[in-house]
Design a protein around this motif. Structure first.
Motif: not given
Length: 207
Positions: A153-168
């Protein structure tokens, strides 16, 4: 005898919802397997003679490497812990099977090349230790084919996109959440090995 409309309707409904039964049922395409066998005759006497006891030894270590997301074996070694290694004598039948497998076998299309039951009978088996080591003692000079199936079994991690917003600052910021994943693999590890003389100790890597 005449059936009234309500009884007739009940019988039609019962027939429609009952599971279909027949003497023959066509399998779904996804469940069909195409089995291919070598056409070369198998010589059981020849195979038996090749597996007769000798004075040589085959010692090996079985392992694979973790696959990248592109399917390349680039990771650290994964040693075969307590798996079965099977040894077959190399005969014209086995050579035909191996060549046919390279040419015809396609796992995605569920097309497999098999040894006959008679050919599969003439084999030796060894179990690896936790370091992937195995031994076949009492071997005669000759050529052999070794094979094992190593699951991991190969285990790993990834970054899932959850949304966008406006910054300051009036710009847009994308947000990600780190998630874990596991992928199961089973690698077919195999090798040809040749014993050249009596009393020889042949060392191989099965990967």
């Amino acid at each position: 005898m005449h059936l009234n409309k309500s009884v007739l309707l009940f019988l039609i409904t019962l027939y429609a919802v009952s599971p279909a039964r027949a003497q023959y049922k066509e399998p779904e395409k996804k469940d069909k397997i195409e089995a291919i066998y070598p056409q070369v005759p198998f010589d059981s006497l020849q195979a038996k003679q090749k597996l007769a006891k000798g004075t040589s030894t085959i010692k090996g270590i079985a392992f694979t490497k973790a696959k990248s997301k592109w399917g390349l074996k680039v990771g650290q070694r994964i040693y075969a812990n307590q798996i079965k290694v099977t040894l077959f004598p190399v005969t014209p039948y086995l050579e035909s099977w191996y060549a046919l497998r390279k040419e015809k076998e396609n796992l995605r299309k569920r097309r497999y090349v098999y040894l006959s039951k008679d050919a599969y009978r003439y084999r030796l088996e060894a179990i690896t230790n936790s370091d992937g080591e195995f031994t076949f003692p009492d071997m005669k000079p000759g050529k052999y084919f070794l094979q094992g199936f190593l699951g991991y079994t190969h285990n790993g991690t990834y970054n899932e996109y959850t949304g966008s917003g406006y910054n300051n600052y009036g710009g847009q910021t994308d947000y990600y959440q780190q998630k874990s994943y596991s992928v199961d693999y089973e690698d077919r590890i195999e090798a040809f090995v040749e014993v050249n003389q009596d009393g020889e100790i042949v060392k191989i890597k099965l990967n």
